[in-house]
Design a protein around this motif. Structure first.
Motif, PDB file in Angstrom:
ATOM      1  N   GLU A 111       8.078 -46.157  29.068  1.00 12.57           N
ATOM      2  CA  GLU A 111       8.217 -44.853  29.809  1.00 12.57           C
ATOM      3  C   GLU A 111       9.154 -45.717  31.137  1.00 12.57           C
ATOM      4  OE1 GLU A 111       5.432 -42.763  31.724  1.00 12.57           O
ATOM      5  OE2 GLU A 111       4.935 -41.451  29.835  1.00 12.57           O
ATOM      6  N   ILE A 112       9.339 -46.858  31.423  1.00 12.09           N
ATOM      7  CA  ILE A 112      10.645 -48.192  32.188  1.00 12.09           C
ATOM      8  C   ILE A 112      11.455 -48.173  31.673  1.00 12.09           C
ATOM      9  CG2 ILE A 112      10.430 -50.132  33.196  1.00 12.09           C
ATOM     10  CD1 ILE A 112       8.167 -50.266  34.791  1.00 12.09           C
ATOM     11  N   MET A 113      11.570 -48.402  30.147  1.00 11.62           N
ATOM     12  CA  MET A 113      12.137 -48.829  28.870  1.00 11.62           C
ATOM     13  C   MET A 113      13.545 -46.941  29.614  1.00 11.62           C
ATOM     14  SD  MET A 113      12.048 -51.590  28.139  1.00 11.62           S
ATOM     15  CE  MET A 113      14.015 -51.570  26.231  1.00 11.62           C
ATOM     16  N   GLU A 114      13.062 -45.914  29.012  1.00  4.59           N
ATOM     17  CA  GLU A 114      13.871 -44.690  29.310  1.00  4.59           C
ATOM     18  C   GLU A 114      14.934 -44.176  30.645  1.00  4.59           C
ATOM     19  OE1 GLU A 114      14.636 -40.984  28.182  1.00  4.59           O
ATOM     20  OE2 GLU A 114      14.291 -42.254  26.992  1.00  4.59           O
ATOM     21  N   PHE A 115      13.844 -44.983  31.788  1.00  6.88           N
ATOM     22  CA  PHE A 115      14.242 -44.977  32.967  1.00  6.88           C
ATOM     23  C   PHE A 115      15.406 -46.123  32.855  1.00  6.88           C
ATOM     24  CE2 PHE A 115      14.919 -45.319  37.394  1.00  6.88           C
ATOM     25  CZ  PHE A 115      14.881 -43.988  38.164  1.00  6.88           C
ATOM     26  N   LEU A 116      15.488 -46.984  32.227  1.00  8.04           N
ATOM     27  CA  LEU A 116      16.674 -47.907  32.149  1.00  8.04           C
ATOM     28  C   LEU A 116      17.523 -47.550  30.966  1.00  8.04           C
ATOM     29  CD1 LEU A 116      14.284 -51.114  32.663  1.00  8.04           C
ATOM     30  CD2 LEU A 116      16.393 -49.808  33.859  1.00  8.04           C
ATOM     31  N   GLY A 117      17.484 -46.346  30.228  1.00  8.26           N
ATOM     32  CA  GLY A 117      18.583 -46.263  29.223  1.00  8.26           C
ATOM     33  C   GLY A 117      18.301 -46.968  28.242  1.00  8.26           C
ATOM     34  N   LEU A 118      16.940 -47.769  27.854  1.00  9.52           N
ATOM     35  CA  LEU A 118      17.469 -49.109  27.140  1.00  9.52           C
ATOM     36  C   LEU A 118      15.885 -48.463  25.727  1.00  9.52           C
ATOM     37  CD1 LEU A 118      17.149 -52.129  29.193  1.00  9.52           C
ATOM     38  CD2 LEU A 118      19.126 -50.578  27.816  1.00  9.52           C
ATOM     39  N   THR A 119      15.697 -47.475  25.347  1.00  8.48           N
ATOM     40  CA  THR A 119      14.697 -47.643  24.960  1.00  8.48           C
ATOM     41  C   THR A 119      14.650 -47.838  23.157  1.00  8.48           C
ATOM     42  OG1 THR A 119      15.375 -45.001  25.030  1.00  8.48           O
ATOM     43  CG2 THR A 119      13.616 -45.379  25.677  1.00  8.48           C
ATOM     44  N   ASP A 120      16.417 -47.307  23.332  1.00  7.90           N
ATOM     45  CA  ASP A 120      16.973 -47.838  21.509  1.00  7.90           C
ATOM     46  C   ASP A 120      16.941 -49.296  21.470  1.00  7.90           C
ATOM     47  OD1 ASP A 120      19.029 -48.356  23.759  1.00  7.90           O
ATOM     48  OD2 ASP A 120      21.056 -49.221  22.710  1.00  7.90           O
ATOM     49  N   LEU A 121      16.114 -49.709  22.089  1.00  6.19           N
ATOM     50  CA  LEU A 121      16.006 -51.248  21.926  1.00  6.19           C
ATOM     51  C   LEU A 121      14.157 -51.653  21.117  1.00  6.19           C
ATOM     52  CD1 LEU A 121      17.508 -53.146  25.223  1.00  6.19           C
ATOM     53  CD2 LEU A 121      18.452 -53.219  22.773  1.00  6.19           C
ATOM     54  N   LEU A 122      13.500 -50.626  21.811  1.00  7.58           N
ATOM     55  CA  LEU A 122      12.460 -50.696  21.300  1.00  7.58           C
ATOM     56  C   LEU A 122      11.958 -50.604  19.880  1.00  7.58           C
ATOM     57  CD1 LEU A 122      11.052 -48.139  24.175  1.00  7.58           C
ATOM     58  CD2 LEU A 122      10.367 -51.032  23.715  1.00  7.58           C
ATOM     59  N   VAL A 123      11.819 -51.559  18.799  1.00  3.15           N
ATOM     60  CA  VAL A 123      10.972 -51.938  17.947  1.00  3.15           C
ATOM     61  C   VAL A 123       9.691 -51.081  17.507  1.00  3.15           C
ATOM     62  CG1 VAL A 123      12.993 -53.396  17.221  1.00  3.15           C
ATOM     63  CG2 VAL A 123      10.882 -53.952  17.922  1.00  3.15           C
ATOM     64  N   GLY A 124       8.657 -51.167  18.908  1.00  2.53           N
ATOM     65  CA  GLY A 124       7.439 -51.138  18.565  1.00  2.53           C
ATOM     66  C   GLY A 124       6.450 -51.250  19.330  1.00  2.53           C
ATOM     67  N   VAL A 125       5.407 -49.798  19.608  1.00  2.10           N
ATOM     68  CA  VAL A 125       5.319 -49.223  20.769  1.00  2.10           C
ATOM     69  C   VAL A 125       3.591 -49.026  20.567  1.00  2.10           C
ATOM     70  CG1 VAL A 125       6.805 -48.342  22.255  1.00  2.10           C
ATOM     71  CG2 VAL A 125       5.568 -46.786  20.066  1.00  2.10           C
ATOM     72  N   ASP A 126       2.713 -49.084  21.865  1.00  5.23           N
ATOM     73  CA  ASP A 126       1.758 -48.856  21.369  1.00  5.23           C
ATOM     74  C   ASP A 126       0.783 -47.291  20.793  1.00  5.23           C
ATOM     75  OD1 ASP A 126       0.195 -47.057  24.368  1.00  5.23           O
ATOM     76  OD2 ASP A 126       2.010 -48.018  24.424  1.00  5.23           O
ATOM     77  N   ASP A 127      -0.419 -46.812  21.004  1.00  4.92           N
ATOM     78  CA  ASP A 127      -0.613 -45.837  19.701  1.00  4.92           C
ATOM     79  C   ASP A 127      -0.696 -44.819  21.838  1.00  4.92           C
ATOM     80  OD1 ASP A 127      -0.927 -47.428  17.851  1.00  4.92           O
ATOM     81  OD2 ASP A 127      -3.476 -46.766  17.884  1.00  4.92           O
ATOM     82  N   PHE A 128      -0.806 -45.001  22.089  1.00  2.00           N
ATOM     83  CA  PHE A 128      -0.803 -43.853  23.288  1.00  2.00           C
ATOM     84  C   PHE A 128       0.579 -43.605  24.165  1.00  2.00           C
ATOM     85  CE2 PHE A 128      -4.970 -46.544  24.139  1.00  2.00           C
ATOM     86  CZ  PHE A 128      -5.683 -44.582  23.389  1.00  2.00           C
TER      87      PHE A 128
END
Length: 255
Positions: free
Chosen positions: A12-29
Protein backbone atom coordinates in the motif's frame (compact mmCIF):
# COMPACT_ATOMS: atom_id res chain seq x y z
CA UNK A 1 13.47 -1.63 -11.01
CA UNK A 2 11.95 -4.95 -9.94
CA UNK A 3 10.39 -4.68 -6.48
CA UNK A 4 8.84 -7.27 -4.15
CA UNK A 5 6.62 -6.49 -1.16
CA UNK A 6 6.40 -8.93 1.75
CA UNK A 7 3.33 -7.51 3.53
CA UNK A 8 0.13 -5.56 2.72
CA UNK A 9 1.24 -2.28 4.32
CA UNK A 10 4.37 -2.21 2.13
CA UNK A 11 2.29 -2.89 -0.98
CA UNK A 12 0.00 0.00 0.00
CA UNK A 13 3.00 2.30 0.45
CA UNK A 14 3.98 1.50 -3.14
CA UNK A 15 0.46 2.42 -4.28
CA UNK A 16 0.54 5.76 -2.39
CA UNK A 17 3.85 6.47 -4.14
CA UNK A 18 2.27 5.60 -7.49
CA UNK A 19 4.83 2.85 -8.06
CA UNK A 20 2.85 -0.39 -8.06
CA UNK A 21 3.92 -0.93 -11.69
CA UNK A 22 7.38 -1.78 -10.30
CA UNK A 23 6.05 -4.70 -8.23
CA UNK A 24 6.83 -8.18 -9.56
CA UNK A 25 5.60 -10.22 -6.56
CA UNK A 26 3.73 -9.80 -3.28
CA UNK A 27 2.77 -11.76 -0.16
CA UNK A 28 -0.50 -13.72 -0.03
CA UNK A 29 -2.32 -11.13 2.11
CA UNK A 30 -1.73 -8.10 -0.11
CA UNK A 31 -5.19 -7.39 -1.53
CA UNK A 32 -5.07 -3.73 -2.61
CA UNK A 33 -4.97 -2.09 -5.07
CA UNK A 34 -6.80 -4.17 -7.67
CA UNK A 35 -3.86 -3.97 -10.07
CA UNK A 36 -1.65 -6.22 -7.89
CA UNK A 37 -4.07 -9.16 -7.80
CA UNK A 38 -2.52 -10.81 -10.86
CA UNK A 39 1.05 -10.73 -9.46
CA UNK A 40 2.90 -13.86 -8.31
CA UNK A 41 2.11 -14.75 -4.69
CA UNK A 42 5.03 -15.55 -2.41
CA UNK A 43 3.28 -17.04 0.62
CA UNK A 44 1.85 -15.57 3.84
CA UNK A 45 3.84 -12.72 5.37
CA UNK A 46 5.20 -14.94 8.18
CA UNK A 47 6.24 -17.76 5.82
CA UNK A 48 7.52 -16.17 2.63
CA UNK A 49 8.84 -18.60 0.02
CA UNK A 50 12.33 -17.21 -0.43
CA UNK A 51 13.08 -19.57 -3.32
CA UNK A 52 10.32 -17.83 -5.29
CA UNK A 53 11.62 -14.42 -4.21
CA UNK A 54 15.07 -15.30 -5.51
CA UNK A 55 13.67 -16.61 -8.80
CA UNK A 56 11.96 -13.25 -9.46
CA UNK A 57 15.40 -11.52 -9.35
CA UNK A 58 14.29 -8.41 -7.44
CA UNK A 59 16.36 -5.23 -7.35
CA UNK A 60 14.77 -4.47 -3.98
CA UNK A 61 12.59 -6.32 -1.46
CA UNK A 62 10.42 -4.34 0.94
CA UNK A 63 10.63 -6.37 4.14
CA UNK A 64 8.81 -5.62 7.40
CA UNK A 65 8.86 -6.12 11.15
CA UNK A 66 5.25 -5.02 11.69
CA UNK A 67 4.25 -8.50 12.93
CA UNK A 68 6.32 -10.64 15.34
CA UNK A 69 7.86 -13.55 13.46
CA UNK A 70 8.85 -11.63 10.33
CA UNK A 71 12.48 -11.62 11.42
CA UNK A 72 13.12 -14.94 9.67
CA UNK A 73 12.25 -13.38 6.30
CA UNK A 74 14.96 -10.78 6.84
CA UNK A 75 17.48 -13.39 7.94
CA UNK A 76 16.72 -15.36 4.77
CA UNK A 77 17.11 -12.32 2.51
CA UNK A 78 20.42 -11.50 4.16
CA UNK A 79 21.70 -15.07 3.79
CA UNK A 80 20.83 -15.08 0.08
CA UNK A 81 22.29 -11.60 -0.46
CA UNK A 82 19.00 -10.28 -1.85
CA UNK A 83 18.84 -6.46 -1.57
CA UNK A 84 16.20 -5.29 0.89
CA UNK A 85 15.02 -2.56 3.22
CA UNK A 86 13.06 -3.08 6.45
CA UNK A 87 10.01 -1.01 7.36
CA UNK A 88 8.52 -1.12 10.86
CA UNK A 89 6.06 1.78 11.28
CA UNK A 90 4.37 2.20 14.67
CA UNK A 91 2.98 5.71 14.21
CA UNK A 92 1.63 8.05 11.55
CA UNK A 93 4.96 9.88 11.49
CA UNK A 94 6.71 6.55 10.88
CA UNK A 95 4.44 5.90 7.89
CA UNK A 96 5.30 9.30 6.42
CA UNK A 97 9.00 8.54 6.94
CA UNK A 98 8.59 5.14 5.27
CA UNK A 99 7.21 6.83 2.16
CA UNK A 100 10.44 8.83 2.00
CA UNK A 101 12.65 5.81 2.81
CA UNK A 102 11.02 3.65 0.14
CA UNK A 103 11.07 6.26 -2.63
CA UNK A 104 14.70 7.15 -1.86
CA UNK A 105 15.67 3.46 -1.93
CA UNK A 106 14.17 3.40 -5.43
CA UNK A 107 16.17 6.50 -6.41
CA UNK A 108 13.09 8.71 -6.64
CA UNK A 109 13.71 11.55 -4.14
CA UNK A 110 11.19 13.90 -5.79
CA UNK A 111 8.48 11.23 -5.50
CA UNK A 112 9.33 10.88 -1.80
CA UNK A 113 8.83 14.61 -1.08
CA UNK A 114 5.56 14.80 -2.99
CA UNK A 115 4.10 11.74 -1.24
CA UNK A 116 5.21 12.87 2.23
CA UNK A 117 3.71 16.33 1.69
CA UNK A 118 0.44 14.83 0.44
CA UNK A 119 0.26 12.48 3.43
CA UNK A 120 0.97 15.30 5.92
CA UNK A 121 -1.50 17.67 4.26
CA UNK A 122 -4.37 15.17 4.45
CA UNK A 123 -3.54 14.35 8.06
CA UNK A 124 -3.39 18.01 9.12
CA UNK A 125 -6.68 18.74 7.36
CA UNK A 126 -8.52 16.08 9.38
CA UNK A 127 -6.74 17.07 12.60
CA UNK A 128 -8.06 20.62 12.20
CA UNK A 129 -11.59 19.33 11.71
CA UNK A 130 -11.26 16.99 14.67
CA UNK A 131 -9.96 19.77 16.92
CA UNK A 132 -13.00 21.93 16.15
CA UNK A 133 -15.55 19.16 16.77
CA UNK A 134 -18.15 19.80 19.47
CA UNK A 135 -17.23 16.78 21.62
CA UNK A 136 -14.49 14.22 22.12
CA UNK A 137 -16.09 10.75 22.36
CA UNK A 138 -14.32 7.90 24.13
CA UNK A 139 -13.52 5.08 21.70
CA UNK A 140 -12.94 1.42 22.51
CA UNK A 141 -11.06 -0.31 19.69
CA UNK A 142 -11.35 -4.08 19.48
CA UNK A 143 -8.71 -5.97 17.52
CA UNK A 144 -9.78 -9.35 18.84
CA UNK A 145 -12.71 -10.40 21.08
CA UNK A 146 -11.57 -13.39 23.12
CA UNK A 147 -9.08 -12.88 24.59
CA UNK A 148 -9.58 -9.15 24.16
CA UNK A 149 -6.79 -7.32 22.33
CA UNK A 150 -6.94 -3.55 22.01
CA UNK A 151 -4.42 -0.81 21.14
CA UNK A 152 -2.76 1.22 23.89
CA UNK A 153 -1.21 4.68 23.69
CA UNK A 154 1.84 3.60 21.67
CA UNK A 155 -0.18 2.78 18.57
CA UNK A 156 -1.44 4.55 15.48
CA UNK A 157 -5.08 4.02 16.51
CA UNK A 158 -4.61 6.29 19.52
CA UNK A 159 -3.33 8.91 17.07
CA UNK A 160 -6.19 8.21 14.67
CA UNK A 161 -8.70 8.55 17.52
CA UNK A 162 -7.30 11.92 18.56
CA UNK A 163 -6.99 13.23 14.99
CA UNK A 164 -10.65 12.34 14.39
CA UNK A 165 -11.68 14.33 17.47
CA UNK A 166 -12.00 11.44 19.94
CA UNK A 167 -9.82 9.52 22.38
CA UNK A 168 -8.82 5.91 22.89
CA UNK A 169 -10.21 4.68 26.25
CA UNK A 170 -6.98 2.69 26.74
CA UNK A 171 -4.65 5.61 26.00
CA UNK A 172 -3.45 5.44 29.64
CA UNK A 173 -1.71 2.09 28.94
CA UNK A 174 1.73 2.64 27.42
CA UNK A 175 1.73 -0.34 25.09
CA UNK A 176 1.17 -0.77 21.36
CA UNK A 177 -1.26 -3.64 22.02
CA UNK A 178 -2.62 -5.02 25.27
CA UNK A 179 -4.65 -8.00 26.37
CA UNK A 180 -7.54 -7.25 28.72
CA UNK A 181 -11.11 -8.47 29.32
CA UNK A 182 -14.73 -7.43 28.81
CA UNK A 183 -15.12 -6.25 32.42
CA UNK A 184 -12.23 -3.81 32.02
CA UNK A 185 -13.82 -2.42 28.86
CA UNK A 186 -17.16 -2.12 30.66
CA UNK A 187 -15.55 -0.17 33.52
CA UNK A 188 -14.27 2.42 31.01
CA UNK A 189 -17.77 2.87 29.51
CA UNK A 190 -16.86 4.01 25.98
CA UNK A 191 -19.11 6.27 23.90
CA UNK A 192 -18.31 4.20 20.80
CA UNK A 193 -17.23 0.62 20.23
CA UNK A 194 -15.00 0.38 17.15
CA UNK A 195 -14.63 -3.22 15.97
CA UNK A 196 -11.86 -4.08 13.51
CA UNK A 197 -10.88 -7.71 14.03
CA UNK A 198 -7.48 -8.44 12.49
CA UNK A 199 -7.77 -10.68 9.45
CA UNK A 200 -11.59 -10.77 9.54
CA UNK A 201 -13.68 -9.12 6.85
CA UNK A 202 -16.18 -6.54 8.08
CA UNK A 203 -19.11 -8.48 6.60
CA UNK A 204 -18.36 -11.48 8.87
CA UNK A 205 -18.59 -9.51 12.14
CA UNK A 206 -22.10 -9.57 13.65
CA UNK A 207 -23.20 -6.75 15.95
CA UNK A 208 -25.12 -9.25 18.12
CA UNK A 209 -21.80 -10.80 19.21
CA UNK A 210 -20.89 -7.45 20.77
CA UNK A 211 -24.27 -6.51 22.27
CA UNK A 212 -24.87 -9.86 23.99
CA UNK A 213 -21.77 -9.81 26.18
CA UNK A 214 -22.50 -10.02 29.93
CA UNK A 215 -23.35 -6.59 31.31
CA UNK A 216 -22.64 -4.71 28.10
CA UNK A 217 -26.27 -3.62 27.77
CA UNK A 218 -25.32 -1.01 30.41
CA UNK A 219 -22.65 0.59 28.21
CA UNK A 220 -23.41 4.02 26.76
CA UNK A 221 -22.17 2.80 23.37
CA UNK A 222 -24.71 -0.05 23.37
CA UNK A 223 -27.58 2.05 24.77
CA UNK A 224 -27.05 4.66 22.04
CA UNK A 225 -26.37 2.10 19.27
CA UNK A 226 -22.88 3.46 18.68
CA UNK A 227 -21.21 0.26 17.55
CA UNK A 228 -19.02 0.70 14.48
CA UNK A 229 -18.11 -2.44 12.54
CA UNK A 230 -15.12 -1.18 10.56
CA UNK A 231 -12.87 -2.44 7.76
CA UNK A 232 -9.79 -3.96 9.36
CA UNK A 233 -7.78 -3.07 6.26
CA UNK A 234 -8.35 0.64 6.94
CA UNK A 235 -7.40 0.53 10.64
CA UNK A 236 -5.16 -2.46 11.39
CA UNK A 237 -2.41 -1.95 8.82
CA UNK A 238 0.35 0.65 9.30
CA UNK A 239 0.02 2.10 5.81
CA UNK A 240 -1.17 5.37 4.21
CA UNK A 241 -4.68 3.84 3.98
CA UNK A 242 -5.04 4.77 7.65
CA UNK A 243 -5.84 8.23 6.25
CA UNK A 244 -8.89 6.76 4.48
CA UNK A 245 -9.90 5.16 7.77
CA UNK A 246 -9.32 8.40 9.67
CA UNK A 247 -11.46 10.43 7.28
CA UNK A 248 -14.23 7.85 7.52
CA UNK A 249 -14.02 7.76 11.33
CA UNK A 250 -14.32 11.56 11.54
CA UNK A 251 -17.51 11.44 9.43
CA UNK A 252 -18.99 8.65 11.57
CA UNK A 253 -18.26 10.49 14.82
CA UNK A 254 -19.23 14.03 13.88
CA UNK A 255 -21.40 14.24 10.74
Amino acid sequence: MRVISLCPSNTEIMEFLGLTDLLVGVDDFSDWPESIKSLPRLGPDLSINLDLVEQLKPDLVLASLSVPGMEKNIEGLKARKIPYIVLNPQSLADIENDLVTTANALNMPERSKEAANRFRSRLENIKQKGASAGWSPKLYWEWWPKPVFTPGSVNWLSEVSEAAGGENVFKDVELASLQTDWDDVKSRNPDYICVAWVGVRRQKVKKELIINRPGWEELDAVKNDRILILEEELYCRPSPRLLDGLEKLHRLLHD
